[in-house]
Design a protein around this motif. Structure first.
Motif, mmCIF file in Angstrom:
data_model
loop_
_atom_site.group_PDB
_atom_site.id
_atom_site.type_symbol
_atom_site.label_atom_id
_atom_site.label_comp_id
_atom_site.label_asym_id
_atom_site.label_seq_id
_atom_site.Cartn_x
_atom_site.Cartn_y
_atom_site.Cartn_z
ATOM 1 N N UNK A 1 15.332 -4.276 -19.777
ATOM 2 C CA UNK A 1 14.301 -3.339 -19.688
ATOM 3 C C UNK A 1 13.040 -3.966 -20.607
ATOM 4 N N UNK A 2 11.830 -3.648 -20.172
ATOM 5 C CA UNK A 2 10.792 -3.932 -21.040
ATOM 6 C C UNK A 2 10.702 -3.668 -22.285
ATOM 7 N N UNK A 3 11.285 -2.257 -22.762
ATOM 8 C CA UNK A 3 11.081 -1.909 -24.200
ATOM 9 C C UNK A 3 12.523 -1.432 -24.521
ATOM 10 N N UNK A 4 12.365 -1.397 -25.781
ATOM 11 C CA UNK A 4 14.035 -0.964 -26.513
ATOM 12 C C UNK A 4 14.300 0.532 -26.077
ATOM 13 N N UNK A 5 15.549 0.717 -26.057
ATOM 14 C CA UNK A 5 16.046 2.023 -25.660
ATOM 15 C C UNK A 5 15.682 3.009 -26.726
ATOM 16 N N UNK A 6 15.142 4.103 -26.521
ATOM 17 C CA UNK A 6 15.050 5.271 -27.591
ATOM 18 C C UNK A 6 16.229 5.930 -27.946
ATOM 19 N N UNK A 7 17.352 5.897 -27.190
ATOM 20 C CA UNK A 7 18.490 6.426 -27.458
ATOM 21 C C UNK A 7 19.433 6.015 -26.551
ATOM 22 N N UNK A 8 20.647 5.983 -26.552
ATOM 23 C CA UNK A 8 21.857 5.548 -25.661
ATOM 24 C C UNK A 8 21.476 6.180 -24.423
ATOM 25 N N UNK A 9 21.554 5.383 -23.285
ATOM 26 C CA UNK A 9 21.493 5.932 -21.928
ATOM 27 C C UNK A 9 22.447 7.082 -21.471
ATOM 28 N N UNK A 10 21.936 8.033 -20.479
ATOM 29 C CA UNK A 10 22.882 8.869 -19.929
ATOM 30 C C UNK A 10 23.580 8.416 -18.687
ATOM 31 N N UNK A 11 24.869 8.679 -18.805
ATOM 32 C CA UNK A 11 25.487 8.401 -17.406
ATOM 33 C C UNK A 11 26.097 9.495 -16.811
ATOM 34 N N UNK A 12 25.460 10.137 -15.680
ATOM 35 C CA UNK A 12 25.508 11.299 -15.031
ATOM 36 C C UNK A 12 26.107 10.969 -13.630
ATOM 37 N N UNK A 13 26.714 12.152 -12.966
ATOM 38 C CA UNK A 13 27.097 12.033 -11.649
ATOM 39 C C UNK A 13 26.880 13.363 -11.072
ATOM 40 N N UNK A 14 25.902 13.463 -10.207
ATOM 41 C CA UNK A 14 25.105 14.472 -9.466
ATOM 42 C C UNK A 14 25.540 14.680 -8.016
ATOM 43 N N UNK A 15 26.291 15.410 -7.513
ATOM 44 C CA UNK A 15 26.782 15.411 -5.972
ATOM 45 C C UNK A 15 27.370 14.274 -5.761
ATOM 46 N N UNK A 16 28.119 13.615 -6.530
ATOM 47 C CA UNK A 16 28.952 12.405 -6.112
ATOM 48 C C UNK A 16 28.189 11.076 -6.214
ATOM 49 N N UNK A 17 27.010 11.348 -6.903
ATOM 50 C CA UNK A 17 26.127 9.946 -6.877
ATOM 51 C C UNK A 17 25.883 9.845 -8.517
ATOM 52 N N UNK A 18 25.984 8.527 -8.684
ATOM 53 C CA UNK A 18 25.871 7.926 -9.933
ATOM 54 C C UNK A 18 24.403 7.816 -10.407
ATOM 55 N N UNK A 19 24.157 8.386 -11.488
ATOM 56 C CA UNK A 19 22.598 8.481 -12.026
ATOM 57 C C UNK A 19 22.743 7.835 -13.626
ATOM 58 N N UNK B 1 20.385 7.241 -16.613
ATOM 59 C CA UNK B 1 19.024 7.562 -16.968
ATOM 60 C C UNK B 1 18.862 6.838 -18.319
ATOM 61 N N UNK B 2 17.856 5.876 -18.430
ATOM 62 C CA UNK B 2 17.356 5.065 -19.598
ATOM 63 C C UNK B 2 15.997 5.663 -20.199
ATOM 64 N N UNK B 3 15.778 6.108 -21.350
ATOM 65 C CA UNK B 3 14.801 6.586 -22.026
ATOM 66 C C UNK B 3 14.169 5.523 -22.793
ATOM 67 N N UNK B 4 12.861 4.636 -22.862
ATOM 68 C CA UNK B 4 12.594 4.034 -23.501
ATOM 69 C C UNK B 4 11.505 4.378 -24.532
ATOM 70 N N UNK B 5 11.413 3.515 -25.754
ATOM 71 C CA UNK B 5 10.552 4.011 -26.838
ATOM 72 C C UNK B 5 9.162 3.958 -26.244
ATOM 73 N N UNK B 6 8.560 3.263 -25.300
ATOM 74 C CA UNK B 6 7.306 3.412 -24.955
ATOM 75 C C UNK B 6 6.928 4.765 -24.067
ATOM 76 N N UNK B 7 8.033 5.692 -24.059
ATOM 77 C CA UNK B 7 7.772 7.061 -23.319
ATOM 78 C C UNK B 7 7.959 6.686 -21.744
ATOM 79 N N UNK B 8 8.422 5.780 -21.356
ATOM 80 C CA UNK B 8 8.858 5.824 -20.040
ATOM 81 C C UNK B 8 10.488 6.215 -19.781
ATOM 82 N N UNK B 9 10.658 6.426 -18.604
ATOM 83 C CA UNK B 9 12.167 7.124 -18.402
ATOM 84 C C UNK B 9 12.432 6.280 -16.984
ATOM 85 N N UNK B 10 13.584 5.602 -16.785
ATOM 86 C CA UNK B 10 14.008 5.037 -15.768
ATOM 87 C C UNK B 10 15.551 5.768 -15.367
#
Length: 913
Positions: free
Chosen positions: A697-715, A717-726
């Protein structure tokens, strides 16, 4: 007309049967049954248990469970339990059925060389009765088993047998009390016992005592000492029975509570003295208990010690006067009386360990001499009177003399001290006179004394003696390792194989002590012996338990190596307190049980990275953790799960580890942060997920990423220090609507509100402008609002409670820390001396019970605030780790604070409004 009459009679019969059944259910079956009254009077001992899940947990935590599973009898129980689970179609049926019921297990001698067990389990409901009937019916339909019922003296007995072998079980349901045994005769004995309800139960002497009401008691043990000689005769050779009968003549029955605590099993309670004439108790009555002071002369090779703490040695049973009167006895009698009068305080018979079962164990007789010079003078007179040579053999500073009188120890001290033959040898060491059968035994013993290979020189033995009763009338102390060959020699031939098979269990606790402490006033008709049975193994673990001091409440565990990690609390089913995982500076991970004992320790290749999480291992929740180069998954006993540890590439250094749930048959995913913005995705089999390439990723992680399962789909979520969320899917592709900008830098993770779809799943973050932004996984911003004012020096973080029920917002400005709720209401503010970052923890236990902990790392202080923002205790707590552990128990309304202070793990009990 006759047909109507028949219908009427049938209906009347059904109504009568229904009325009889209801009467039985409400009147007869509902009448409380005293389970102790069903135990036959010839029971040797009865074990009562109530909280079986906790008992099993304690057995596992003290590592006894592994030894028990090697015993053939317990293997059969496990096999039968597995069979019942299979027939019932549900796991752990037996354990769930037992639950917290009062279960009695009694031991009975059923033949010259056999004994059997009788079990009692209450049936608590109609559902359980149907469950039992369904189980019996299921086994009856199995071709391997034969189920029959028969009538015996008005009671219906069921026999379940394995076809072709005759092995099985017999059971009786008496008023919803299930009585069963592999020996049908024992169940029939219970039926005959029911015909005499006027007889007192085997526990009648202890009818008002129930140790199981105490929360720290795991079981209760009723001992019938009058049956012990017969029971021990099943195991030991016939010539030993007189000695066994003499020892058990001290008491008739006793009731003890059992506690499993770390490195020991402790039984303590009370024993009723034996009332028959010429019993050991009647001879020793009135003798004050004494201390064991002879540790300086007891060798480390001691296998078995019978210690008698008495004032008057002439009161010992079977005195020398019962020996045949001869010329020698006539001439030496007065002198022997004078010698006996010169003894006091304590005497003992000591068996030494042998190198082979074929070797006769050496034996010593020891007695205290308050005036050793007078005793030596009397012994010299005895040698001259009997014409014994005055010559001696020197061993170091000590001398070995001939005794001169056959069986001299028994003539002086009574029947416990027999077996020293016609020419006993003796030596004086300090204040003690010691006898042996031959000079070789005394030489070996004196060499140990000279070399200080004695109990007083062994830290392990001293620690053991400190846990025994300081004063006792009779003490039986055994070293199970030294006594191994002694026992093999004493057992009857058919019992030796069983002992050999169970060697690990027998030697699990090498230190054993059974002690009887007399009451202060034996004239009281209700006077009882205080009794303690202690089984212990030396504390060779990494930590020692203790107390925090006279003013602090809670526990203390001091490790040999300073601790380096924060305590991780682990919920244990059935336990009031949680267990704790903590690592020391030698990289060793320790599991501390709710009873404040280290159950296991594992050395890791480096320090812990991030928190420890739970992941399924073999049907239970194991412990998932990371070190810089490896991923680890341990089961409840600290053993690695299959395929673990997982080794990361040489260029990867772990900075975070996040686990995802399993989806169908797909193993759980492990998301590894590798420093900076690198993300790696594995499963628990060590495979890289298809199509997922390591993310840079372009920037460092702001916190450990979130590993979610929603409706059977893996999501992911990576939050970066520059304020962008992937937000990525399992193949590493971005979801629609991402990346998403929150308008300012981030320094925190998100609070997740799970939903059934991507649009209903919401994440909340706080940026460095003090704004709270909530967005969904469709990439839409749902709400936006300011929590607090900001400046260039302020840092905002969102801190969720461990259960993810709620969160608070933290603002740090130099040394000032402010805490806000989600609406922006300030909960507290505090100014600290130092300006570095201060870890904040938030705990929400429901019903307004909120606790905030702020740790100041430099001065090593943890500030704990209650729901009103008040500092608990009026001052901070010392804590050398970045975080603490906090547990709340609703029953007592107590908060339990776990913290590390250098090498100490401390638990403090707190009360908050």
């Amino acid at each position: 007309m006759s047909q109507k009459l028949l219908v009427f009679l049938v209906g009347l019969l059904l109504v009568s049967a229904l009325g009889s059944y209801l009467y039985y259910r409400r009147s007869v079956a509902s009448t409380p049954v005293d389970p102790w009254a069903l135990v036959p009077d010839d029971a040797v001992l009865v074990v009562a248990t109530r909280d079986h899940p906790t008992l099993v947990r304690h057995l596992k935590e003290t590592q006894i469970w592994d030894n028990l599973t090697g015993v053939r009898y317990f293997q059969q129980i496990e096999e039968n339990s597995a069979l019942i689970d299979s027939v019932a179609g549900s796991p752990s049926v037996v354990m769930k059925f037992l639950g917290t019921k009062l279960v009695l297990t009694s031991v009975h001698v059923t033949g010259p060389t056999t004994f059997d067990l009788l079990f009692q389990v209450p049936i608590g409901s109609v559902r359980e009765y149907r469950q039992l009937r369904g189980l019996v019916d299921g086994l009856g339909q199995d071709a391997r088993y034969r189920v029959t019922t028969r009538e015996y003296r008005g009671q219906q007995i069921t026999d379940l047998r394995l076809r072709g072998t005759g092995h099985g079980i017999t059971f009786l349901n008496y008023r919803n009390q299930l009585v069963m045994s592999t020996n049908a005769g024992l169940v029939e004995t219970v039926v005959r016992r029911l015909e005499q309800p006027e007889l007192p139960s085997i526990a009648a002497d202890f009818k008002n005592t129930d140790y199981l009401q105490h929360k720290d008691v795991d079981a209760m043990l009723l001992l019938n000492y009058r049956q012990f000689p017969r029971f021990l005769g099943v195991f030991f050779r016939p010539e030993l029975r007189p000695s066994l009968e003499s020892i058990t003549g001290l008491s008739r029955n006793g009731l003890l509570g059992m506690k499993l605590v770390g490195n020991k099993i402790l039984f303590n309670g009370f024993t009723n003295p034996e009332t028959t004439r010429d019993a050991l108790h009647q001879r020793l009555r009135g003798q004050h208990a004494q201390r064991l002071r002879m540790a300086d002369v007891l060798p480390l090779r001691t296998a078995l010690l019978l210690h008698l703490g008495l004032q008057d040695m002439s009161k010992l049973p079977v005195a020398r006067r019962s020996a045949p009167v001869d010329t020698l006895a006539d001439r030496t009698g007065p002198l022997l009386d004078s010698l006996t009068a010169s003894f006091s305080r304590e005497a003992a018979v000591c068996y030494l360990g042998s190198s082979s079962p074929r070797q006769i164990p050496a034996k010593l007789a020891l007695v205290y001499c308050p005036d050793p010079v007078r005793t030596a003078t009397l012994l010299g007179q005895l040698r001259r009177l009997t014409g014994t040579s005055p010559s001696f053999e020197r061993v170091g500073p000590f001398r070995i003399y001939q005794g001169g009188v056959p069986e001299l120890p028994s003539r002086l001290l009574g029947g416990f001290f027999t077996g020293f033959d016609d020419a006993p040898m003796l030596a004086q060491v300090g204040d003690y006179l010691v006898f042996a059968k031959d000079a070789a035994t005394l030489r070996t013993w004196l060499d140990d004394v000279v070399d200080k290979a004695t109990w007083s020189s062994s830290p392990a033995q001293v620690a053991f003696l400190q846990e025994t009763q300081p004063q006792a009338r009779v003490s039986l102390i055994m070293d199970t390792r030294n006594s191994w060959n002694v026992l093999l020699r004493a057992l009857v031939e058919e019992r030796r194989a069983g002992l050999l098979r169970n060697e690990a269990l027998f030697k699990r606790f090498p230190q054993l002590a059974l002690q009887f402490v007399p009451p202060a006033n034996e004239a009281d008709a209700d006077a009882q012996y205080y009794t303690q049975l202690l089984l212990r193994h030396p504390a060779v673990g990494p930590a020692v338990a203790g107390l925090q001091g006279t003013t602090a409440t809670g526990g203390l565990l001091t490790f040999k190596t300073p601790l380096s990690s924060s305590p991780t609390l682990v919920t244990v089913q059935g336990a009031r307190l949680p267990a704790v995982l903590v690592q020391d500076k030698a990289q060793v991970l320790h599991y501390v049980t709710p009873d404040n004992v280290v159950a296991w320790s594992d050395t890791l290749p480096g320090p812990l990275v991030g928190p420890i999480s739970r992941l399924p291992v073999g049907g239970n929740l194991g412990y998932l953790l990371a070190t810089p180069t490896q991923l680890h998954l341990l089961d409840l006993q600290g053993r690695w799960a299959p395929n673990f540890p997982l080794n990361l590439p040489d260029t990867v250094r772990t900075t975070s580890l996040t686990a995802g749930p399993a989806i169908g048959k797909t193993p759980p995913g492990l998301l590894v942060g590798g420093g900076g913005g690198n993300l790696f995705l594995f499963d628990t089999n060590g495979r890289v997920f298809p199509s997922w390439q390591p993310k840079r990723l372009d920037f460092n992680l702001a916190a450990p990423p979130h590993y979610l399962v929603v409706g059977g789909r893996t999501v992911i979520v990576a939050l970066l220090e520059n304020g962008y969320v992937y937000a990525y899917n399992q193949q590493g592709n971005l979801y629609s609507g991402f990346p998403l900008s929150v308008g300012a830098r981030l320094n925190t993770g998100a609070f997740v509100e799970a939903g059934t779809t991507l649009g209903r799943t919401r994440l909340t973050v706080v940026n460095q402008h003090g704004e709270r932004i909530t967005f969904n996984l469709s990439g839409d911003v749902v709400s936006r609002g300011r929590v607090a004012t900001w400046s260039r020096s302020s840092v905002f973080r969102l801190v969720a409670d461990p259960a993810r029920h709620s969160y608070v917002v933290v603002r740090e400005e130099g040394g000032r820390v402010s805490i806000f709720d989600p609406s922006g209401r300030q909960l507290l503010t505090q100014t600290f001396v130092t300006s570095g970052r201060k870890p904040v923890q938030y705990f929400d236990f429901g019903a307004g019970r909120r606790v905030i902990v702020i740790t100041e790392p430099a001065p090593q202080r943890a500030y704990i605030y209650d729901a009103q923002g008040r500092l608990v205790g009026g001052q901070p707590f010392v804590s050398t780790a970045p975080e603490v552990g906090l547990h709340y128990e609703a029953v007592t309304g107590t908060y339990y604070l776990f913290r590390t202070v250098e090498a100490e793990l401390r638990r403090t009990d707190l009360k908050m409004n």
